[in-house]
Design an enzyme around this catalytic site. Structure first.
Site, PDB file in Angstrom:
ATOM      1  N   SER A 153     -11.909  26.129 -27.510  1.00 25.25           N
ATOM      2  CA  SER A 153     -12.022  24.908 -28.307  1.00 25.25           C
ATOM      3  C   SER A 153     -10.936  24.929 -29.364  1.00 25.25           C
ATOM      4  CB  SER A 153     -13.394  24.860 -28.974  1.00 25.25           C
ATOM      5  OG  SER A 153     -13.343  24.067 -30.142  1.00 25.25           O
ATOM      6  N   THR A 162     -39.141  27.034 -10.927  1.00 25.42           N
ATOM      7  CA  THR A 162     -39.523  25.696 -10.472  1.00 25.42           C
ATOM      8  C   THR A 162     -39.703  24.921 -11.776  1.00 25.42           C
ATOM      9  OG1 THR A 162     -41.894  26.174 -10.496  1.00 25.42           O
ATOM     10  CG2 THR A 162     -40.740  26.558  -8.408  1.00 25.42           C
ATOM     11  N   HIS A 163     -39.335  23.668 -11.774  1.00 23.96           N
ATOM     12  CA  HIS A 163     -39.380  22.848 -13.007  1.00 23.96           C
ATOM     13  C   HIS A 163     -38.524  23.453 -14.128  1.00 23.96           C
ATOM     14  CE1 HIS A 163     -43.026  21.006 -11.154  1.00 23.96           C
ATOM     15  NE2 HIS A 163     -43.248  22.260 -10.781  1.00 23.96           N
ATOM     16  N   SER A 219       0.826  -1.211   0.000  1.00 23.82           N
ATOM     17  CA  SER A 219       0.000   0.000   0.000  1.00 23.82           C
ATOM     18  C   SER A 219       0.860   1.261   0.000  1.00 23.82           C
ATOM     19  CB  SER A 219      -0.931  -0.002   1.222  1.00 23.82           C
ATOM     20  OG  SER A 219      -0.179  -0.164   2.417  1.00 23.82           O
ATOM     21  N   LYS A 271      -8.051   3.403   1.826  1.00 18.66           N
ATOM     22  CA  LYS A 271      -7.325   4.659   1.682  1.00 18.66           C
ATOM     23  C   LYS A 271      -7.364   5.269   0.276  1.00 18.66           C
ATOM     24  CE  LYS A 271      -4.239   2.847   4.951  1.00 18.66           C
ATOM     25  NZ  LYS A 271      -5.179   1.775   4.955  1.00 18.66           N
ATOM     26  N   ASN A 308      -2.225  -2.668  13.251  1.00 24.32           N
ATOM     27  CA  ASN A 308      -3.685  -2.501  13.176  1.00 24.32           C
ATOM     28  C   ASN A 308      -4.170  -1.262  13.922  1.00 24.32           C
ATOM     29  OD1 ASN A 308      -3.497  -4.840  11.771  1.00 24.32           O
ATOM     30  ND2 ASN A 308      -4.389  -6.163  13.354  1.00 24.32           N
ATOM     31  N   TYR A 316      -9.559  -6.772  12.523  1.00 20.18           N
ATOM     32  CA  TYR A 316      -8.925  -6.291  11.294  1.00 20.18           C
ATOM     33  C   TYR A 316      -8.840  -7.381  10.237  1.00 20.18           C
ATOM     34  CZ  TYR A 316      -5.474  -4.397   8.060  1.00 20.18           C
ATOM     35  OH  TYR A 316      -4.836  -3.962   6.917  1.00 20.18           O
ATOM     36  N   GLN A 329      -7.422  -2.339   4.035  1.00 20.16           N
ATOM     37  CA  GLN A 329      -6.389  -1.524   3.389  1.00 20.16           C
ATOM     38  C   GLN A 329      -6.962  -0.812   2.152  1.00 20.16           C
ATOM     39  OE1 GLN A 329      -2.108  -2.750   3.172  1.00 20.16           O
ATOM     40  NE2 GLN A 329      -2.607  -3.114   1.035  1.00 20.16           N
ATOM     41  N   ASN A 349     -15.655  27.550 -22.941  1.00 22.78           N
ATOM     42  CA  ASN A 349     -16.347  26.435 -22.298  1.00 22.78           C
ATOM     43  C   ASN A 349     -16.178  26.478 -20.780  1.00 22.78           C
ATOM     44  OD1 ASN A 349     -17.243  25.359 -24.748  1.00 22.78           O
ATOM     45  ND2 ASN A 349     -15.283  24.318 -25.057  1.00 22.78           N
TER      46      ASN A 349
HETATM   47  N1  ARG Z   1      -1.119  -1.376   5.312  1.00 26.41           N
HETATM   48  C1  ARG Z   1      -2.100  -1.862   6.220  1.00 26.41           C
HETATM   49  C2  ARG Z   1      -3.429  -1.164   6.040  1.00 26.41           C
HETATM   50  O1  ARG Z   1      -3.470  -0.185   5.388  1.00 26.41           O
HETATM   51  C3  ARG Z   1      -1.646  -1.685   7.621  1.00 26.41           C
HETATM   52  C4  ARG Z   1      -2.179  -2.654   8.590  1.00 26.41           C
HETATM   53  C5  ARG Z   1      -1.635  -3.987   8.311  1.00 26.41           C
HETATM   54  N2  ARG Z   1      -1.903  -4.912   9.333  1.00 26.41           N
HETATM   55  C6  ARG Z   1      -1.674  -6.203   9.170  1.00 26.41           C
HETATM   56  N3  ARG Z   1      -1.894  -6.985  10.160  1.00 26.41           N
HETATM   57  N4  ARG Z   1      -1.226  -6.679   8.048  1.00 26.41           N
HETATM   58  O2  ARG Z   1      -4.463  -1.568   6.503  1.00 26.41           O
END
Ligand code: ARG
Length: 461
Positions: A278, A156-157, A24, A326, A111, A318, A323, A286
């Site tokens: 354009s 309205t409308h 990640s 994000k 976690n 968890y 993950q 535009n």
């Molecule tokens: N990169 C993980 C996330 O965004 C962090 C937590 C990972 N925890 C684990 N037990 N693998 O959620």
């Protein structure tokens, strides 16, 4: 080679595809500030409670401060093999300070770490968004004061209904945005409990002080249930829900800007700074920024539904599914922030075409309700009858191909003998809006009062 952070029981490292799906760091690197702040608070607490020596604490904090500077300066190299921001930071810390780095993760898990980092990030982002909303509101209020007497058609409308003032129309969005800010701040209140110290899921046997870390990180209190703490993503869902509603409001306003800036309406001119040309039609201007704001809601609501689907049916506590929170959240909150900035720019820069707005406001017999109201008020005719008589007046104007203002007193009397020349003064759009002084109504006087109220609320003066 097996992973240094967790590979004790592994004979080999992960497959390349495993690494790719698992990592990640490509997106969670933007949590570095929150991650390091969380670690500094944690190290401080560990030393205060005697779990870590003061020496280790100092070494760790000095090292983390250096890592922060490296990331900020762009000299830090993120590694996909190290999965995420938490392990990238810790691994670099180990390179810098050696074994003491390994003590930082005492009484902590990724976690509770990631839940803490993400909450801190969302909290910061809410603060930024709320400030941006206030800036847009202020731009709207300032405009509303200038345009308190500008008359435009109210719809309205999307059919001409009754004249309103442009200032009143702009202040409608100020109200919506006020509620949007309120919803974000509500989410902020509920999220402001610290997960740190919940560890993997069950808490920890170390004598930690969760109040201390909560306080150091600006949380109101620690979370009360470790299972909940590490598996809760309500805070981002709630923020995305509030963001979606705000984006919906911006999308409605953006659509109006697109319509208003068309040649057919010509109510406003967007500035060169917020329009594009354009490549084939040289005459074009535009309203791309408005169109994109109109569209951004797609990805913002998309993030909300995406994350609701990720969380649905997940057993406690968890799971790596989480993950996936994000990327979509970052994208959505970025999109809202950019939309707010673009709207603020457009509102500040646009030119109102007052003549075109007024002309359009008179079209479609827009003061017909004022005639009906006059019949009720001056001649004591019941509203339903007045409505019917006014309908006949409109039909006559339509037949004569003129506006209501073009009808003579004889015309009016041909419909109803009781009408006299006083009727003429209610036929103008100016009279129509000025008369609507009921609380919350469109009268210029009301617009100025409401604008002043908002201005003092927004500027704190
Ligand atoms: N990169 C993980 C996330 O965004 C962090 C937590 C990972 N925890 C684990 N037990 N693998 O959620």
């Amino acid at each position: 080679m097996s992973n240094k952070m967790w590979g004790g029981r592994f004979a080999t490292g992960p497959d390349a595809i495993m690494e790719e799906i698992n990592a990640s760091i490509g997106f969670d690197q933007r949590l570095f500030r929150q991650d390091i702040a969380g670690s500094i608070a944690h190290a401080t607490m560990l030393a205060e409670t005697g779990i870590l020596t003061q020496d280790d604490r100092q070494t760790i904090i000095a090292g983390l401060t250096e890592v922060l500077a490296e990331i900020e300066s762009g000299s830090f190299t993120f590694s996909r093999a190290l999965e995420d921001i938490h392990m990238n930071v810790e691994s670099r810390l180990r390179e810098k300070i050696g074994d003491a780095a390994g003590r930082l993760h005492t009484a902590r898990s990724r976690n509770d770490q990631v839940a803490t980092d993400f909450k801190l990030y969302v909290r910061d982002t809410i603060d930024t968004l709320v400030a941006q909303i206030a800036a847009l509101q202020l731009a709207l209020v300032t405009r509303a004061e200038d345009e308190a007497e500008t008359i435009m058609p109210g719809f309205t409308h999307l059919q001409n209904a009754q004249p309103v003032t442009f200032g009143h129309h702009l202040l409608a969005y100020v109200e919506m945005l006020g509620r949007d800010a309120g919803r974000l701040l509500d989410a902020r209140k509920r999220l402001n409990e610290s997960p740190l110290g919940s560890a993997a899921l069950a808490g920890t046997p170390y004598p930690i002080d969760r109040n201390l870390t909560a306080e150091k990180l600006g949380f109101d209190r620690p979370t009360a249930n470790s299972l909940d703490a590490v598996s809760d993503r309500d805070f981002i869902l709630e923020t995305l829900a509030a963001a979606s509603i705000c984006a919906m409001h911006l999308s409605r306003f953006a659509e109006e800007m697109v319509i208003w800036s068309s040649a057919q309406f010509g109510f406003i001119k967007l500035s060169d700074k917020f329009t594009t040309g354009s490549s084939i039609m040289p005459q074009k201007r535009n309203p791309d920024a408005a169109e994109l704001v109109r569209a951004k809601i797609g990805r913002i609501v998309g993030a909300l539904t995406s994350l609701l689907m990720v969380m649905k049916g997940l057993p406690l506590a968890y799971s790596k599914d989480m993950q996936e929170d994000k990327e979509v959240a970052f994208d959505a909150l970025d999109a809202l922030s950019l939309s707010l900035a673009a709207m603020t720019g457009m509102v500040g820069d646009l030119t109102a075409n007052r003549e075109a707005m007024r002309a359009s406001a008179t079209a479609g017999f827009s003061t017909a309700t004022d005639i009906a109201d006059w019949l009720v008020r001056e001649l004591d005719i019941p509203f339903r009858d007045a409505h019917h008589i006014t309908g006949q007046i409109v039909a006559l104007a339509e037949q004569k191909n003129c506006g209501l203002e073009g009808l003579t007193i004889e015309d009016f009397k041909s419909i109803d003998q009781r009408i006299d020349s006083r009727i003429h003064k209610v036929l103008t759009v100016e009279a129509s809006v000025a008369a609507r002084q009921s609380y919350g109504g469109t009268a210029p006087a009301n617009v100025l009062t409401q604008a002043a109220r908002w201005k003092s609320e927004l500027t704190g003066q």
